[in-house]
Write a protein that holds these residues in place. Structure first.
Motif: not given
Length: 491
Positions: A81-94
């Protein structure tokens, strides 16, 4: 087909694969897929372990029982579930320029290497390898905490590395002392570090040496658990690293350190025949509860605030395992489950809130429920759940803990209740103005994925209303295993 090998090595192979995927979107999708594979097979492995009531595998190098099979499944689920959450989160950071393509590769690769370290630690039958696995998970998360390469994140990573390095060194010395006495019973080979053999021959180990060893192990692994007064690394690591790292630090890494401490406590109980180890854990647990409860009232950063909440709840779990009764063990295992679910869900919400408000300062986060209802409600419900309000699972586990404490050590219920009330007041004091009120001027629209939050909170609600029969049996089987030696030791 060996389910254990698939569960253990999927994150390791996935981490190596992700190190070579240059496109961030493809890497995020692969990260999710690896997490799903690990979790799916971990469920099959858990059922296999429960039906067999535990077994050794790979020539005795790995041991699986109700205690660690439960934690393997929990780790795999929160990792997914953390991997699922991190997809949009890290895309925003990128997209915002906070990380580049190379740092994204490092993030995804180290995330899966961290998962491998966790699973290795939970399943190894060798207390030396258990120490190595904790060091591996620590090194992976040090790189993740420093991902942004800002002066503050690098300082936090160094503080994390140095303090936990000192703690893990003390834990190593404690492990050496265990080997010192076990080698006279089991010889100087691998057998002297094999947990199942140590457990069988615990009564033959030198009680004085084991008592001294546990003092070092308590401080060493207690540093990794985040127990006061060895907790100073935890708020900085949470505050400066990416939010998905905060989620797995609170929801997973602290569990592994506490798992190691409980496994070794079982050996000390069997060797000494006293409740000394349990009493030490109870003392550190209550101290951590009070330090965290008062510290909650002095925070200005939202991620640091919830990191102190993690210290509070790890203190409760440590206290529960220290009690040593079967009921206390069930309470601790249930609390470990719901804390991992709720706290990681809270950090998911906090991550999106910080991106939407462009700050982690609580004084500048306002009107979340107006700006983005999903984030606002997620933060409010998550805070209510972690504060221990019914009908969420945290309330149920704390109720069981109070019941267990009343049965064996009634006087401890007073400091427990006082500490929980102080912590509850600290959380609600700060969260209410962040959720309600006028929206802050600097608020921006961000892409969010609240599905993992809803899943985690829904599971915590279900566990508060009615624990499924198979899960209750799982907890009881694990608690019986943990409490068997402690009961004989008179804790």
């Amino acid at each position: 087909m060996n389910l254990f090998l698939i569960v253990l090595f999927t994150p390791l192979l996935g981490g190596l694969l992700l190190a070579g995927i240059r496109h961030p979107r493809w890497a995020a999708r692969a990260n999710i897929a690896i997490g799903m594979v690990t979790f799916t097979f971990s469920l099959g492995l858990a059922m296999q372990v429960l039906n067999a009531r535990g077994f050794n595998t790979l020539d005795g190098w790995f041991h699986l029982d109700a205690y660690n099979a439960f934690l393997v499944a929990l780790t795999a689920f929160v990792g997914m579930t953390t991997a699922i959450f991190s997809a949009p989160y890290m895309r925003h950071e990128f997209d915002a320029g906070r990380v580049n393509a190379r740092q994204m590769r490092l993030y995804h690769s180290m995330f899966q290497l961290f998962q491998f370290g966790m699973l290795l630690g939970f399943t190894t039958n060798n207390i030396g390898v258990l120490w190595v696995s904790l060091e591996l998970a620590t090194l992976a998360t040090v790189l993740l905490v420093s991902l942004y390469r800002t002066p503050a994140s690098i300082a936090a990573a160094w503080k994390y590395f140095i303090l936990c390095g000192m703690g893990i060194a003390l834990a190593l010395f404690g492990t050496v002392l265990v080997f010192f006495t076990s080698s006279s019973v089991l010889g100087h080979g691998n057998e002297a570090l094999t947990w199942t053999l140590l457990h069988e021959h615990a009564g033959a180990l030198d009680p004085f040496v084991m008592t001294i060893a546990f003092c070092f192990l308590m401080v060493g692994y207690g540093t990794k658990v985040g127990l006061a007064p060895m907790h100073a690394w935890l708020p900085d690591a949470h505050g400066e690293g990416p939010t998905p790292v905060s989620a797995v630090l609170s929801g997973l890494l602290l569990n592994l350190a506490l798992y190691a401490l409980v496994r070794l406590k079982m050996l000390v109980d069997g060797a000494t025949g006293t409740g000394l180890a349990g009493h030490m854990m109870m003392a550190f647990g209550i101290l951590s509860l009070f330090v965290a409860a008062f510290s909650l009232h002095r925070q200005r950063d939202i991620k640091r605030m919830f990191s102190f909440s993690s210290i509070e709840h790890m203190g409760l779990m440590t206290f529960a395992f220290g009690l040593g009764t079967q009921l206390a063990g069930v309470a601790a295992l249930l609390h470990m489950t719901v804390h991992s679910l709720v706290k990681s869900g809270i950090f998911f919400t906090v991550g999106h809130a910080a991106q939407a408000m462009r700050t982690q300062k609580m004084s500048e986060i306002r009107g979340l429920i107006r700006h983005h209802p999903g984030i606002g409600w997620g933060l409010m419900i998550g805070t209510v759940a972690i504060a221990g309000f019914p009908p969420f699972g945290v309330f149920t586990s704390e109720f069981l803990l109070f019941t267990a404490a009343l049965e064996s050590n009634p006087w401890t219920t007073i400091p427990l209740l006082l500490g929980l009330l102080i912590a509850m007041a600290g959380l609600l004091r700060f969260v209410q103005p962040m959720v309600y009120g006028e929206t802050a001027e600097q608020a921006v629209s961000v892409q969010v994925n609240m599905l993992p939050v809803y899943i985690h909170l829904a599971l915590a609600l279900v566990l508060g209303l009615s624990i499924p029969g198979f899960l209750a049996g799982w907890y009881e089987q694990a608690a019986t295993l943990i409490a068997a030696v402690s009961a004989g030791g008179g804790v």
